[in-house]
Write an enzyme that holds these catalytic residues in place. Structure first.
Site: not given
Lengths: 225, 78
Positions: A89, A197, A199
Site C-alpha cells: 500500500c 494488504h 498482512e
C-alpha cells in the site's frame, strides 16, 4: 539462526504493527522496528517491510517525502545487495517514488477511497514472495487505499509483463490501474510492491488467510537459503 | 528570490481530480468547459544566487514525479 526482519515506521504509517505481527507469526521471531529518521538499518537484515499508512499525511504525493527520508537510502542500498523488500500500500507508493520500482500510483480513477476485499490472480509464482501460490491461482486479499491506480507508460507495462514482473493482477477492475496491475516486482525479483494488504489476511478470522502464504514462503526461502 | 514551480500531469495521463472538478463545474451550470486538468503550484523563496541547475534538480528529485508529471519554473519579481 533466527531471521532478522525489519519493519520501517514513518510518521503516519498505520499498518506497521500489523506487518510486524504477520512477520512474527510466520518466522517465530519479533520483527525489528525501525524509525524513519534512522540513517542506518540494523545490521544483517534478512527482510525489510515498508508498511501501509499515510506517511507524512500524503503531502506532495503519496510516499514522496518518505521515499527521501534518511532510512530509505539504506533500504535502497540493501535492496541493491539483494535483501528482500516488501512494500504494501503506502509502502508500494514509497517504492515507486524511490525508484526501486517503475511507474507511479495515482488517485483512484473514481476518486473514492476503496476499502474492501478483492480477488487477485497470481501472475508470477516464481518469486520469493509468491512461490507459495500456484501460477494463476486466485486469492482474496483486502485493499484500503485512495491512491492505488497504477500508471506506467506502455513500454514499461510491456516490459513488466514480458519479464514476468507483474506479481498480482486484480481479477476485475478496482481502481483504474493500468492492465489491472495490483503488484509488481523489480528486475532482480527481490523487491515487491503491492496495493492489497496480505498482512490483513493472515487467518480465517480475518475473512481470508490467503496472505499468509506470501510471508510464509518468503521466510521459508530465507531460512533454507 | 521568489520562484514558482508549476507541476502538472503529463498529457495523456488520466486526471481523476480534474475530471471531478469538470463534473462539478457542469453541475453548477457552467457550459462550454471542454476539459479540466488540476496541477500544483509550489512557491519557493530561495537565495538569490540559486542556480537554474539547482532549481531544476529540486524539481526532478522531489517536487515533480517525472513518471507522470511535468514542471515549469517561473522566477517571480519580488
Amino acid at each position: 539462526m533466527s531471521l532478522r526482519c525489519a519493519v520501517i515506521t514513518f510518521p503516519g504509517s498505520n499498518c506497521d504493527r500489523d506487518m510486524a505481527v504477520a512477520l512474527e507469526a510466520v518466522s517465530g521471531t519479533p520483527a525489528i522496528r525501525v524509525w524513519h529518521g534512522d540513517a542506518t538499518l540494523p545490521e544483517r537484515l534478512d527482510f525489510i517491510a515498508l508498511p501501509g499508512g499515510f506517511s507524512y499525511g500524503d503531502y506532495l504525493r503519496c510516499g514522496a517525502i518518505a521515499s527521501r527520508s534518511p532510512v530509505m537510502r539504506a533500504v535502497i542500498e540493501a535492496a541493491g545487495r539483494g535483501v528482500p523488500v516488501l512494500g504494501v500500500c503506502n509502502g508500494f507508493q514509497v517504492l515507486t517514488e524511490s525508484g526501486l520500482l517503475p511507474g507511479a500510483l495515482m488517485r483512484n480513477a473514481a476518486q473514492n477511497f476503496i476499502c474492501r476485499t478483492v480477488g487477485l490472480k497470481v501472475e508470477n509464482s516464481q518469486s520469493i514472495f509468491t512461490g507459495g501460490y500456484a501460477q494463476g491461482q486466485e486469492i482474496v486479499i483486502p485493499v484500503a487505499h485512495h491512491d492505488g491506480n497504477y500508471f506506467a507508460d506502455d513500454a514499461t507495462l510491456d516490459r513488466l509483463e514480458g519479464e514476468g514482473r507483474v506479481a498480482f493482477r486484480y481479477t476485475s477492475p478496482v481502481n483504474g490501474s493500468q492492465r489491472d496491475i495490483a503488484g509488481i516486482l523489480n528486475d532482480a525479483g527481490n523487491v515487491l510492491g503491492m496495493m492489497p494488504h496480505p498482512e490483513r489476511a493472515m487467518e480465517d478470522a480475518h475473512g481470508s488467510a490467503d496472505g499468509r502464504a506470501l510471508f510464509a514462503n518468503a521466510i521459508e526461502s530465507l531460512v533454507n537459503a | 528570490m521568489k520562484v514558482h514551480v508549476h507541476v502538472s500531469l503529463k498529457p495523456g495521463v488520466l486526471d481523476p481530480q480534474g475530471r471531478a472538478i469538470h463534473h462539478a463545474l457542469e453541475g453548477l451550470g457552467f457550459i462550454g468547459v471542454n476539459d479540466v486538468r488540476a496541477g500544483r503550484l509550489i512557491e519557493l523563496d530561495v537565495a538569490d544566487d540559486t542556480s537554474d541547475a539547482a532549481l531544476d534538480d529540486m524539481c526532478r528529485k522531489l517536487l515533480a514525479n517525472m513518471v507522470i508529471e511535468n514542471y515549469r519554473i517561473e522566477k517571480v519579481a519580488a
